[in-house]
Write an enzyme that holds these catalytic residues in place. Structure first.
Site, PDB file in Angstrom:
ATOM      1  N   GLU A  33       1.427 -13.813  -0.637  1.00 33.64           N
ATOM      2  CA  GLU A  33       0.619 -14.452  -1.663  1.00 33.64           C
ATOM      3  C   GLU A  33       1.162 -13.980  -3.009  1.00 33.64           C
ATOM      4  OE1 GLU A  33      -3.603 -13.617  -1.653  1.00 33.64           O
ATOM      5  OE2 GLU A  33      -3.872 -14.945  -3.384  1.00 33.64           O
ATOM      6  N   ARG A 259       0.931  -2.479  10.338  1.00 34.40           N
ATOM      7  CA  ARG A 259       1.474  -2.433   8.990  1.00 34.40           C
ATOM      8  C   ARG A 259       2.114  -1.076   8.737  1.00 34.40           C
ATOM      9  NH1 ARG A 259      -1.815  -4.493   4.995  1.00 34.40           N
ATOM     10  NH2 ARG A 259      -1.086  -2.946   3.528  1.00 34.40           N
ATOM     11  N   LYS A 269      -1.291  -4.192  -2.920  1.00 32.52           N
ATOM     12  CA  LYS A 269      -0.964  -4.846  -4.184  1.00 32.52           C
ATOM     13  C   LYS A 269      -2.074  -4.637  -5.195  1.00 32.52           C
ATOM     14  CE  LYS A 269       0.715  -8.797  -2.101  1.00 32.52           C
ATOM     15  NZ  LYS A 269       0.398 -10.210  -1.994  1.00 32.52           N
TER      16      LYS A 269
HETATM   17  P1  ATP Z   1      -1.620  -6.315   0.084  1.00 32.12           P
HETATM   18  O1  ATP Z   1      -2.688  -5.766   0.970  1.00 32.12           O
HETATM   19  O2  ATP Z   1      -0.735  -5.297  -0.496  1.00 32.12           O
HETATM   20  O3  ATP Z   1      -2.119  -7.286  -0.944  1.00 32.12           O
HETATM   21  P2  ATP Z   1      -1.102  -8.498   1.718  1.00 32.12           P
HETATM   22  O4  ATP Z   1      -1.055  -8.389   3.182  1.00 32.12           O
HETATM   23  O5  ATP Z   1      -2.304  -9.092   1.109  1.00 32.12           O
HETATM   24  O6  ATP Z   1      -0.718  -7.124   1.068  1.00 32.12           O
HETATM   25  P3  ATP Z   1       0.627 -10.715   1.536  1.00 32.12           P
HETATM   26  O7  ATP Z   1       1.262 -11.245   0.326  1.00 32.12           O
HETATM   27  O8  ATP Z   1      -0.430 -11.520   2.170  1.00 32.12           O
HETATM   28  O9  ATP Z   1       0.119  -9.295   1.167  1.00 32.12           O
HETATM   29  O10 ATP Z   1       1.710 -10.267   2.610  1.00 32.12           O
HETATM   30  C1  ATP Z   1       2.810 -11.023   3.015  1.00 32.12           C
HETATM   31  C2  ATP Z   1       3.239 -10.554   4.374  1.00 32.12           C
HETATM   32  O11 ATP Z   1       3.581  -9.182   4.341  1.00 32.12           O
HETATM   33  C3  ATP Z   1       2.117 -10.713   5.374  1.00 32.12           C
HETATM   34  O12 ATP Z   1       2.648 -11.257   6.558  1.00 32.12           O
HETATM   35  C4  ATP Z   1       1.622  -9.317   5.570  1.00 32.12           C
HETATM   36  O13 ATP Z   1       1.096  -9.149   6.853  1.00 32.12           O
HETATM   37  C5  ATP Z   1       2.873  -8.474   5.335  1.00 32.12           C
HETATM   38  N1  ATP Z   1       2.533  -7.127   4.882  1.00 32.12           N
HETATM   39  C6  ATP Z   1       1.758  -6.787   3.835  1.00 32.12           C
HETATM   40  N2  ATP Z   1       1.603  -5.452   3.748  1.00 32.12           N
HETATM   41  C7  ATP Z   1       2.314  -4.919   4.764  1.00 32.12           C
HETATM   42  C8  ATP Z   1       2.564  -3.583   5.226  1.00 32.12           C
HETATM   43  N3  ATP Z   1       2.048  -2.517   4.620  1.00 32.12           N
HETATM   44  N4  ATP Z   1       3.354  -3.430   6.316  1.00 32.12           N
HETATM   45  C9  ATP Z   1       3.887  -4.497   6.930  1.00 32.12           C
HETATM   46  N5  ATP Z   1       3.694  -5.767   6.559  1.00 32.12           N
HETATM   47  C10 ATP Z   1       2.922  -5.992   5.489  1.00 32.12           C
HETATM   48 MG    MG Z   2      -3.053 -10.897   1.570  1.00 34.80          MG
END
Ligand code: ATP
Ligand code: MG
Length: 551
Positions: A33, A259, A269
């Site tokens: 996102e 994760r 983020k």
């Molecule tokens: P955040 O919690 O930091 O906002 P998010 O999961 O909301 O992260 P996205 O932009 O939705 O962020 O993530 C894009 C992809 O990266 C998704 O498939 C998510 O599962 C993966 N991802 C995010 N954080 C991690 C992590 N710590 N380890 C592995 N994969 C991750």
């Molecule tokens: Mg997300």
């Protein structure tokens, strides 16, 4: 696929699907996102999605999950694309956006209404929560659940046309208000939000939910394996329900993995954004930040980060990886790839009293890579050494300079400290020394000299700004315990020094890494460093002394 590569459980699933003829080639996607910069956790997901596509001759798509316009910005879109490229991956096809599919998603929603599988609900957020029930109690039907198909269609079209205010209605799937999995209790598919979108401008005032958008976008793109983190496990039944309800053939399958969590590191983020917005760091790409942009600016090479992701592997078990494992991968890479040079970070002037004339010395750029060649050093009677290489009251085991003692000047002579002048504050300001003229490339006669120190010739030296970075948090788990994570910030995560460097270092281009002998690995700052006026960031010290010695 390279048989050397050990197969994690996801690669095993892909290999089985290929062997069984269920797919011709895997198609994966990386779906961030655009609501912030990517962080090291995302590197794991990028390496996994792009890596599987590479290993099995498939394709990986780059897709922005951009259904929440208020949190998203073009700046984040741009930085994310740059980070993925920097990490060394190339997506197949154009950059895709879930918002490219808004019209198709809308039509799919109308089809669900037509099949009596979706309805317009008038509950506000608070009422919806109350109706949803709890883990132990079933939910209750919203009054809208019994609306006619024609009425639902009419209302949904008017939602799209902009007739209603934000929050007046939602579109929900009609699944099961008593489902044990709360995600199946008539989840929201569309919300009214009169908001400007970075891709679709003002064309839409209703936006699809993540849960509705993701499986359909995967289906539209022919994704075979939709890989996500474990928190989406409970959403999988909904993912599958939607694809079945819309009769998608050869439907994509969702698989979850753990994760990445790292000690001393935030991987959210939202929290990283707080650090930037509240001025705890300079920017999203501050070299202390665990963002990919920060990691890059810190000087960590992309291959070292990819190697780290390979080492940590992929499983379904939640775990906390020790950040020293990343440090190890960084040192391992830089040890092989960074040329050597000398920089004096806390300059103390030395005058050699017995050197008849300046000498020119060729010093290798890397001890194990003679093919890299040499750089030229001059030694004249004035030079700089590091203040910390001299002590009047040395601790036990000290191998550096003491009054009357000797050390080897790296690549040059053995030098003796004859006396030291002090300034008004009582600090050493000038050392008087002699060298043993028989020791250029030769051992001294009749004695052993253990210590070696680095130096820079005063006539050749150029001043330089050097930034020594340390961990951003002093606590291994900055998110644990009561209160705000910012109380775990390391107050000493940045030291700026004015040093002296040898001329070779003036040639380095921004982002080039180098080892300052005896000090650590450094990088010419991506933005501030100019040839002839470099600024260096410390990537990492030579050895892991964290917690053992002060900075
Ligand atoms: P955040 O919690 O930091 O906002 P998010 O999961 O909301 O992260 P996205 O932009 O939705 O962020 O993530 C894009 C992809 O990266 C998704 O498939 C998510 O599962 C993966 N991802 C995010 N954080 C991690 C992590 N710590 N380890 C592995 N994969 C991750
Ligand atoms: Mg997300």
């Amino acid at each position: 696929m390279d048989s050397e590569i050990t197969k994690d459980f996801l690669r095993q699933i892909v290999a089985d699907d290929l062997a069984a003829g269920r797919i011709d080639a895997p198609v994966t996607r990386f779906p961030p996102e655009p609501n912030g910069y990517l962080h090291i956790g995302h590197a794991k997901s990028i390496c996994l999605n792009f890596g599987i596509a590479e290993d099995f001759a498939g394709a990986c798509h780059m897709r922005f999950d951009d259904t929440n316009p208020q949190a998203e910005e073009q700046e984040f879109v741009d930085s994310i694309l740059e980070d993925v490229r920097w990490l060394g991956f190339a997506w197949v096809g154009p950059v895709r956006y879930a918002s490219d599919y808004f019209e198709r998603l809308y039509l799919a929603a109308e089809r669900l209404i037509d099949k009596d599988l979706a309805y317009v609900c008038d509950l506000d957020a608070e009422a919806m929560r109350a109706y949803r029930g709890t883990l132990t109690e079933p939910g209750r039907a919203s009054p809208g659940r019994s609306r006619s198909k024609a009425e639902n269609l009419d209302l949904f079209r008017r939602m799209r046309a902009g007739e209603f205010a934000d929050g007046a209605y939602t579109l929900r799937a009609r699944i099961d208000m008593a489902a044990a999995n709360i995600n199946l209790r008539d989840p929201v598919l569309y919300r009214i939000r009169h908001a400007h979108h970075h891709q679709t401008a003002d064309r839409w005032c209703i936006y699809p939910s993540y849960d509705f958008t993701h499986p359909l976008s995967d289906a539209f793109e022919g994704i075979t394996h939709s890989l996500c983190t474990l928190e989406f496990e409970d959403h999988r039944p909904l993912y599958d329900w939607l694809l079945a309800a819309l009769e998608v053939e050869a439907a994509p399958r969702q698989y979850e993995f753990a994760r990445l969590n790292l000690t001393y590191t935030l991987t959210s983020k939202r929290k990283l954004k707080q650090l930037v917005e509240n001025g705890h760091v300079e920017s999203w790409d501050d070299p202390r930040m665990p963002t990919l942009a920060g990691i890059r600016r810190r000087g960590i090479p992309a291959p070292a980060l990819r190697h780290f992701c390979q080492r940590i592997g992929v499983t379904r078990a939640d775990s906390l990886v020790d950040v020293s494992m990343l440090d190890f991968c960084v040192r391992e890479h830089l040890e092989q790839h960074a040329p050597r040079a000398m920089a004096v970070l806390r300059p103390l002037r030395v005058r050699i009293h017995n050197l008849p004339q300046a000498v020119d010395i060729e010093a290798p750029l890397h001890p194990q890579h003679p093919e890299w060649g040499t750089r030229s050093l001059r030694l004249s009677s004035e030079l700089w050494i590091d203040r910390e290489d001299y002590s009047e009251n040395p601790p036990k085991g000290w191998k550096r300079l003491v009054p009357g003692g000797e050390v080897r000047l790296r690549h040059a002579y053995v030098m003796r400290c004859v006396s030291v002048d002090y300034d008004e504050q009582g600090q050493p300001c000038l050392m008087h020394a002699t060298v043993d003229l028989d020791t250029l490339g030769a051992h001294p006669q009749g004695r052993k000299v253990k210590g070696v120190i680095h130096w820079v010739d005063a006539g050749q030296a150029q001043p330089v700004r050097v930034r020594l970075y340390d961990r951003l948090f002093v606590s291994a788990d900055p998110e644990a315990g009561e209160g705000d994570f910012t109380r775990h910030l390391n107050p000493n995560s940045l030291h700026e020094l004015e040093g002296m460097i040898e001329p070779y270092l003036l040639q380095l281009q921004p982002e080039q890494t180098v080892q300052f002998e005896r000090e650590g690995y450094f990088v010419a700052d991506r933005y501030l460093s100019q040839p002839q006026a470099p600024v260096f960031n410390r990537v990492i010290a030579l050895r892991d002394s964290w917690g053992k010695e002060s900075a």
